[in-house]
Motif scaffolding. Structure first.
Motif, PDB file in Angstrom:
ATOM      1  N   HIS A 540      26.244  32.195  41.906  1.00  0.00           N
ATOM      2  CA  HIS A 540      27.352  32.655  42.738  1.00  0.00           C
ATOM      3  C   HIS A 540      26.890  32.803  44.176  1.00  0.00           C
ATOM      4  O   HIS A 540      25.711  33.103  44.435  1.00  0.00           O
ATOM      5  N   SER A 541      27.849  32.627  45.106  1.00  0.00           N
ATOM      6  CA  SER A 541      27.531  32.855  46.518  1.00  0.00           C
ATOM      7  C   SER A 541      27.702  34.340  46.834  1.00  0.00           C
ATOM      8  O   SER A 541      28.284  35.094  46.051  1.00  0.00           O
ATOM      9  N   GLU A 542      27.222  34.759  48.000  1.00  0.00           N
ATOM     10  CA  GLU A 542      27.370  36.158  48.413  1.00  0.00           C
ATOM     11  C   GLU A 542      28.836  36.522  48.568  1.00  0.00           C
ATOM     12  O   GLU A 542      29.256  37.635  48.224  1.00  0.00           O
ATOM     13  N   ASP A 543      29.647  35.571  49.097  1.00  0.00           N
ATOM     14  CA  ASP A 543      31.088  35.843  49.236  1.00  0.00           C
ATOM     15  C   ASP A 543      31.751  36.032  47.872  1.00  0.00           C
ATOM     16  O   ASP A 543      32.641  36.874  47.706  1.00  0.00           O
ATOM     17  N   ASP A 544      31.306  35.234  46.881  1.00  0.00           N
ATOM     18  CA  ASP A 544      31.865  35.365  45.535  1.00  0.00           C
ATOM     19  C   ASP A 544      31.530  36.724  44.941  1.00  0.00           C
ATOM     20  O   ASP A 544      32.374  37.375  44.327  1.00  0.00           O
ATOM     21  N   VAL A 545      30.268  37.143  45.118  1.00  0.00           N
ATOM     22  CA  VAL A 545      29.829  38.422  44.575  1.00  0.00           C
ATOM     23  C   VAL A 545      30.642  39.565  45.204  1.00  0.00           C
ATOM     24  O   VAL A 545      31.139  40.457  44.504  1.00  0.00           O
ATOM     25  N   LEU A 546      30.821  39.529  46.515  1.00  0.00           N
ATOM     26  CA  LEU A 546      31.582  40.563  47.201  1.00  0.00           C
ATOM     27  C   LEU A 546      33.035  40.556  46.750  1.00  0.00           C
ATOM     28  O   LEU A 546      33.637  41.618  46.514  1.00  0.00           O
ATOM     29  N   GLN A 547      33.623  39.359  46.610  1.00  0.00           N
ATOM     30  CA  GLN A 547      35.022  39.260  46.194  1.00  0.00           C
ATOM     31  C   GLN A 547      35.238  39.834  44.791  1.00  0.00           C
ATOM     32  O   GLN A 547      36.190  40.575  44.549  1.00  0.00           O
ATOM     33  N   LEU A 548      34.346  39.493  43.864  1.00  0.00           N
ATOM     34  CA  LEU A 548      34.490  39.966  42.493  1.00  0.00           C
ATOM     35  C   LEU A 548      34.293  41.489  42.397  1.00  0.00           C
ATOM     36  O   LEU A 548      35.047  42.186  41.719  1.00  0.00           O
ATOM     37  N   ILE A 549      33.265  41.993  43.081  1.00  0.00           N
ATOM     38  CA  ILE A 549      33.001  43.436  43.027  1.00  0.00           C
ATOM     39  C   ILE A 549      34.158  44.229  43.644  1.00  0.00           C
ATOM     40  O   ILE A 549      34.642  45.207  43.076  1.00  0.00           O
ATOM     41  N   ALA A 550      34.644  43.781  44.815  1.00  0.00           N
ATOM     42  CA  ALA A 550      35.726  44.483  45.492  1.00  0.00           C
ATOM     43  C   ALA A 550      37.041  44.373  44.716  1.00  0.00           C
ATOM     44  O   ALA A 550      37.834  45.326  44.690  1.00  0.00           O
ATOM     45  N   SER A 551      37.269  43.249  44.071  1.00  0.00           N
ATOM     46  CA  SER A 551      38.506  43.073  43.303  1.00  0.00           C
ATOM     47  C   SER A 551      38.589  44.059  42.147  1.00  0.00           C
ATOM     48  O   SER A 551      39.648  44.632  41.869  1.00  0.00           O
ATOM     49  N   VAL A 552      37.467  44.271  41.473  1.00  0.00           N
ATOM     50  CA  VAL A 552      37.449  45.245  40.371  1.00  0.00           C
ATOM     51  C   VAL A 552      37.515  46.673  40.918  1.00  0.00           C
ATOM     52  O   VAL A 552      38.247  47.527  40.412  1.00  0.00           O
ATOM     53  N   GLN A 554      38.863  47.897  43.497  1.00  0.00           N
ATOM     54  CA  GLN A 554      40.081  48.359  44.159  1.00  0.00           C
ATOM     55  C   GLN A 554      40.899  49.272  43.246  1.00  0.00           C
ATOM     56  O   GLN A 554      41.784  49.997  43.702  1.00  0.00           O
ATOM     57  N   GLN A 555      40.578  49.295  41.941  1.00  0.00           N
ATOM     58  CA  GLN A 555      41.267  50.186  41.016  1.00  0.00           C
ATOM     59  C   GLN A 555      40.487  51.476  40.750  1.00  0.00           C
ATOM     60  O   GLN A 555      40.903  52.299  39.953  1.00  0.00           O
ATOM     61  N   SER A 556      39.353  51.620  41.417  1.00  0.00           N
ATOM     62  CA  SER A 556      38.523  52.805  41.221  1.00  0.00           C
ATOM     63  C   SER A 556      38.612  53.725  42.432  1.00  0.00           C
ATOM     64  O   SER A 556      38.806  53.273  43.558  1.00  0.00           O
ATOM     65  N   GLU A 557      38.467  55.044  42.193  1.00  0.00           N
ATOM     66  CA  GLU A 557      38.498  56.022  43.288  1.00  0.00           C
ATOM     67  C   GLU A 557      37.106  56.510  43.659  1.00  0.00           C
ATOM     68  O   GLU A 557      36.954  57.383  44.507  1.00  0.00           O
ATOM     69  N   ASP A 574      39.704  37.947  50.461  1.00  0.00           N
ATOM     70  CA  ASP A 574      40.928  38.130  49.681  1.00  0.00           C
ATOM     71  C   ASP A 574      40.578  38.721  48.319  1.00  0.00           C
ATOM     72  O   ASP A 574      39.707  38.182  47.614  1.00  0.00           O
ATOM     73  N   LEU A 575      41.280  39.798  47.941  1.00  0.00           N
ATOM     74  CA  LEU A 575      41.002  40.443  46.666  1.00  0.00           C
ATOM     75  C   LEU A 575      41.897  39.859  45.578  1.00  0.00           C
ATOM     76  O   LEU A 575      43.068  39.543  45.805  1.00  0.00           O
ATOM     77  N   LEU A 576      41.340  39.733  44.387  1.00  0.00           N
ATOM     78  CA  LEU A 576      42.028  39.126  43.255  1.00  0.00           C
ATOM     79  C   LEU A 576      42.572  40.210  42.334  1.00  0.00           C
ATOM     80  O   LEU A 576      42.105  41.354  42.342  1.00  0.00           O
ATOM     81  N   SER A 577      43.550  39.829  41.515  1.00  0.00           N
ATOM     82  CA  SER A 577      44.144  40.766  40.564  1.00  0.00           C
ATOM     83  C   SER A 577      43.377  40.704  39.244  1.00  0.00           C
ATOM     84  O   SER A 577      43.185  39.621  38.690  1.00  0.00           O
ATOM     85  N   VAL A 578      42.942  41.866  38.758  1.00  0.00           N
ATOM     86  CA  VAL A 578      42.172  41.908  37.512  1.00  0.00           C
ATOM     87  C   VAL A 578      42.974  42.629  36.437  1.00  0.00           C
ATOM     88  O   VAL A 578      43.966  43.300  36.716  1.00  0.00           O
ATOM     89  N   GLU A 579      42.521  42.490  35.184  1.00  0.00           N
ATOM     90  CA  GLU A 579      43.196  43.120  34.048  1.00  0.00           C
ATOM     91  C   GLU A 579      42.203  43.952  33.238  1.00  0.00           C
ATOM     92  O   GLU A 579      40.986  43.796  33.367  1.00  0.00           O
ATOM     93  N   ASP A 580      42.761  44.789  32.392  1.00  0.00           N
ATOM     94  CA  ASP A 580      41.949  45.593  31.450  1.00  0.00           C
ATOM     95  C   ASP A 580      40.846  46.375  32.162  1.00  0.00           C
ATOM     96  O   ASP A 580      39.691  46.429  31.692  1.00  0.00           O
ATOM     97  N   PHE A 581      41.208  47.012  33.270  1.00  0.00           N
ATOM     98  CA  PHE A 581      40.210  47.821  33.992  1.00  0.00           C
ATOM     99  C   PHE A 581      39.819  49.032  33.140  1.00  0.00           C
ATOM    100  O   PHE A 581      40.662  49.684  32.542  1.00  0.00           O
ATOM    101  N   GLU A 582      38.511  49.307  33.081  1.00  0.00           N
ATOM    102  CA  GLU A 582      38.013  50.429  32.284  1.00  0.00           C
ATOM    103  C   GLU A 582      36.830  51.081  32.992  1.00  0.00           C
ATOM    104  O   GLU A 582      35.961  50.400  33.530  1.00  0.00           O
TER     105      GLU A 582
END
Length: 831
Positions: A540-552, A554-557, A574-582
């Protein structure tokens, strides 16, 4: 063996004491302790006893004992008509001696236990400003304008006088009336001691006695009649107190004089003067009552100072605000603000409610809430609190918490409740007070007997005067005030320092703490982490790693999650929409994205999920952790794909505060969910005694249990939901005011600013309050231990000295005032 039973019917400390006494007298019960709040009785049993014996012990009373917790009574309650509270008050009244714990009353009057004047609780409800006409005071309007009758400009109406001040003025007025009638009686009585008695030469002794009687009537039956009412009430309810002694002492002296005036022949010659008239004690009775009234006046004035901190907080609340509606600005009353309203705060104005700045920026003076004098810069998106003062710029804010939900209102309510709570050391004073008055009455009777049989002539006179002196000087008021006054002032002082104390037990308990468990993020560190670097693996690229981490995330406080989302937004990702956040407590989070399982967290999460971790990435992550940085890792479908480096700076004053806490004798252990490398770096820099990394909430709770099992007194400081279980279990829980509501609710002490320096302030405050309480108790007990024997005449055989009942009354009144004055010294204490 110890057994627990449930008690119903208890409402106050008097009920608690009655149930404890009744159960303790049951054969086979070695000790009984009743918890009023939990409604349970803990009985230490020498042997098994029949439950019916316990039921019989409470038979005939309103209390019932149960082996199991009784089902709640769901029958509809009768409608209770509540008295309309004072306009400028809370409508709640409490006893300043806290005889019945946190119990309050809905109208002013006397405490049913000790007879003291009830004090009104300061209210956090801010009434709207009213405007009136100087010429027509009956005109009242909600806002400025002109009088509808005469056209004059309306002026702000002065706030209604507090009940507390009304009580002080009422007592002061009665005191001056007492002085006006008592002074002539005193002059007449003392005139007879002057050679040749110039006063008595004008009229006969009998005539002067009738004049004294007439002048004493307003004092006994008007200005000071309340003392006799309280004495009578204390006797029929058997809540013996200071007014019991005052009522008996002054009452006996006055009645004796009246009988001597009306039917002098019933008295022996010992009680008569050379002229044959009975010696009168009208001056003793009235002077005693007047001096007691003076003591009540001084106490009423002092009570106003003990809760000065709450009153200062109340002054912070504005009574009006500028709201923006339909593009127009208008001034409305503070109680008309609704959640979501847009408010304009102009330069120099107070922030009306809690909310968030939506437009503009300014510098806010938060010293009245946090205790820190340096103003804080605030910009759009940041929170502001009610009562803080705006600087030189204007801004628009959105109202988020209004009325009783604001931080200021919660602080006031917490201070009020803590001020009324009872410290454990108060139990000592309660036990002493329970036996004190009967003992004093017994000593008074013994004094009379000893003087009658062994005293010089006139024996009856000496016996009578000294017995009264014993009753008058032995005032338990100072003993009763010793603890609550110090607690009340101490809690107020804490509020001024930004240290909110939930109850007096916490204030006392903190003084004995020897171990401090402390969280890292937001407590020792700023709690404002920022991303320093993104590291990626080969897939993965650094941008991919940042995008994936931030996308997940965004549902955490979590603060670390917010830092990654904020950084991604700054980088234009750009942040992506994820499912089944736990959320995986203490380890990290997981989610699904396009059928792939994403894991973000610490090494513990990776190991638990059996993630394949390339050596190069692990080595790079450990290097960053050794520098004190936090490294959340990203795994995609079971393979470690990268990580972000997050730093959280240590607070500038953490090191100095830790050093002072060490010097105070505390062992300090940091517990954090962060990795061992970061934890070690922070612990080393701050010179902590120990640290535990990768802690889950249960780990923190287990550590508290472990230390308590070793006999240590443990305080836990934290700011997150994950800290709540440990905060609740610890001997003293300390929550950061910048943390979650759950943590604050679980703690005994809240630091408004969320600064570790506040822990040091709380420790010093606890030490100062306990020292002050011990001084008060020593003074009150020492005063009585010294005063009662002197009043009984112990100095007479050697020095020929006796204590006049009038001097005893003066000493008794000022003993209570001195206890209050000593408590007020805490206000000036440098903490």
């Amino acid at each position: 063996m110890t057994k627990q039973y449930h008690i119903t019917g208890m409402t106050c400390m008097g009920c608690q004491s009655h149930v404890e006494s009744a159960l303790a007298e049951v054969p086979g019960v070695s000790h009984a302790e009743v918890d009023l709040k939990e409604k349970v009785a803990h009985l230490d049993l020498k042997e098994e006893i029949n439950f019916e014996q316990l039921q019989n012990a409470l038979a005939g009373s309103i209390y019932e004992i149960h082996e199991e917790k009784p089902e709640p009574n769901l029958a509809p309650l009768p409608e209770i008509k509540k008295k309309k509270p004072e306009q400028n008050g809370s409508g709640k009244y409490y006893c300043p001696m806290h005889c019945e714990g946190e119990k309050t009353y809905d109208q002013p009057g006397d405490c049913p236990v000790c007879g003291m004047d009830l004090v009104e609780e300061a209210s956090s409800n801010t009434s709207a400003q009213k405007y009136t006409c100087p010429m027509h005071p009956e005109v009242e309007e909600d806002g400025p304008g002109s009088c509808p009758k005469c056209g004059m400009d309306l002026v702000p109406k002065e706030a209604d006088e507090s009940q507390e001040n009304k009580t002080y003025k009422r007592l002061l007025k009665k005191f001056w009336w007492s002085v006006g009638f008592t002074l002539p009686i005193f002059i007449i009585a003392m005139g007879g001691m002057i050679p040749n008695a110039p006063v008595l030469s004008q009229l006969s002794v009998q005539t002067w006695n009738w004049i004294q009687f007439a002048l004493s009537l307003p004092v006994v039956f008007y200005t000071c009649w309340m003392f006799f009412e309280r004495a009578y009430k204390s006797i029929i309810t058997w809540n013996l107190n200071m007014f019991t002694l005052i009522g008996i002492g002054a009452g006996v002296a006055w009645i004796f004089s009246v009988v001597g005036l009306l039917i002098p022949d019933v008295f022996p010659a010992q009680f008569k003067t050379e002229s044959g008239a009975v010696h009168m004690y009208f001056e003793a009775a009235t002077v005693i009552l007047t001096l007691v009234m003076l003591g009540q006046v001084l106490e009423a004035r002092a009570h106003g100072k003990t809760n000065a901190a709450v009153k200062e907080l109340l002054k912070l609340a504005p009574n009006q605000a500028t709201v923006i509606r339909d593009g127009k600005e208008m001034v409305i009353a503070i109680d008309q603000i609704k959640k979501g309203d847009q408010l304009r705060v102009k330069p120099g104005e107070k922030v009306p409610v809690d909310g968030q700045i939506t437009e503009g920026k300014s510098t806010i003076d938060e010293s009245m809430i946090t205790g820190e004098p340096i103003p804080v810069d605030k910009k759009s998106g940041e929170s502001v609190s009610a009562g803080t003062i705006n600087g030189k710029e204007s801004f628009v804010m959105k109202a988020e918490k209004v009325g009783s939900d604001t931080l200021l209102s919660q602080i006031i309510d917490m201070v009020n409740q803590a001020s009324r709570s009872r410290a454990p050391i108060q139990k000592l004073a309660d036990r002493i007070s329970a036996y004190f008055v009967p003992t004093v009455v017994a000593v008074s009777v013994l004094t009379f007997v000893l003087w009658y049989f062994f005293g010089p002539d006139p024996k009856l006179v000496y016996a009578f005067v000294n017995a009264i002196a014993v009753l008058i000087i032995a005032c338990p008021c100072a003993l009763g005030l010793a603890t609550p006054m110090s607690v009340m002032v101490g809690v107020g002082k804490g509020a001024e320092l930004g240290v909110l104390i939930k109850n007096a037990e916490a204030l006392e308990g903190f003084n004995s703490i020897d171990t401090l468990l402390i969280d890292k993020t937001g407590t020792l560190t700023e709690g404002k982490p920022s991303v320093q670097q993104v590291v990626s693996g080969s897939n993965h690229s650094e941008d991919d790693v940042l995008q994936l981490i931030a996308s997940v995330n965004q549902q955490s406080e979590h603060p670390l999650a917010e830092a990654t989302v904020r950084y991604a937004n700054e980088q234009g990702v750009d942040l992506l929409s994820v499912e089944d956040f736990e959320s995986h407590t203490g380890m990290g989070v997981s989610a699904m994205l396009d059928g792939k399982k994403l894991l973000i967290g610490n090494r513990k999460l990776m190991d638990e999920e059996s993630v394949d971790c390339p050596e190069r990435l692990l080595k790079a992550a450990e290097d960053e952790q050794s520098k004190g940085n936090t490294v959340p890792m990203l795994a995609v479908d079971g393979l470690l794909s990268g990580f972000v480096v997050i730093s959280d700076a240590i607070k500038s004053n953490s090191a100095a505060a830790i050093q002072e806490l060490h010097e105070a004798g505390l062992k300090i252990i940091m517990m954090t969910g962060d990795n061992p490398h970061t934890a070690k770096a922070v612990a080393k820099e701050l010179k902590l005694d120990d640290y535990i990394a990768e802690c889950s909430p249960s780990d923190k709770q287990d550590k508290v249990k472990e230390l308590q099992a070793e006999g240590r007194k443990v305080a836990m400081a934290g700011d997150g939901i994950n800290d709540a279980p440990a905060l609740a279990l610890a001997d003293i829980g300390i929550a950061m005011g910048t943390g979650t509501d759950v943590a604050i609710e679980s703690a005994s002490i809240t630091l408004v600013k969320g600064d570790i320096k506040g822990i040091l302030k709380a420790r010093k405050l606890s030490h100062a309050v306990m020292k002050n309480i011990r001084q008060n108790l020593f003074f009150a007990l020492g005063y009585n231990a010294l005063g009662v024997p002197i009043a009984a005449g112990i100095l007479y055989p050697v020095f020929g000295l006796l204590l006049s009942p009038m001097i005893a009354a003066a000493a008794m009144s000022f003993s209570s005032v001195s206890v209050i004055s000593n408590a007020l010294r805490l206000k000036a204490k440098n903490i």
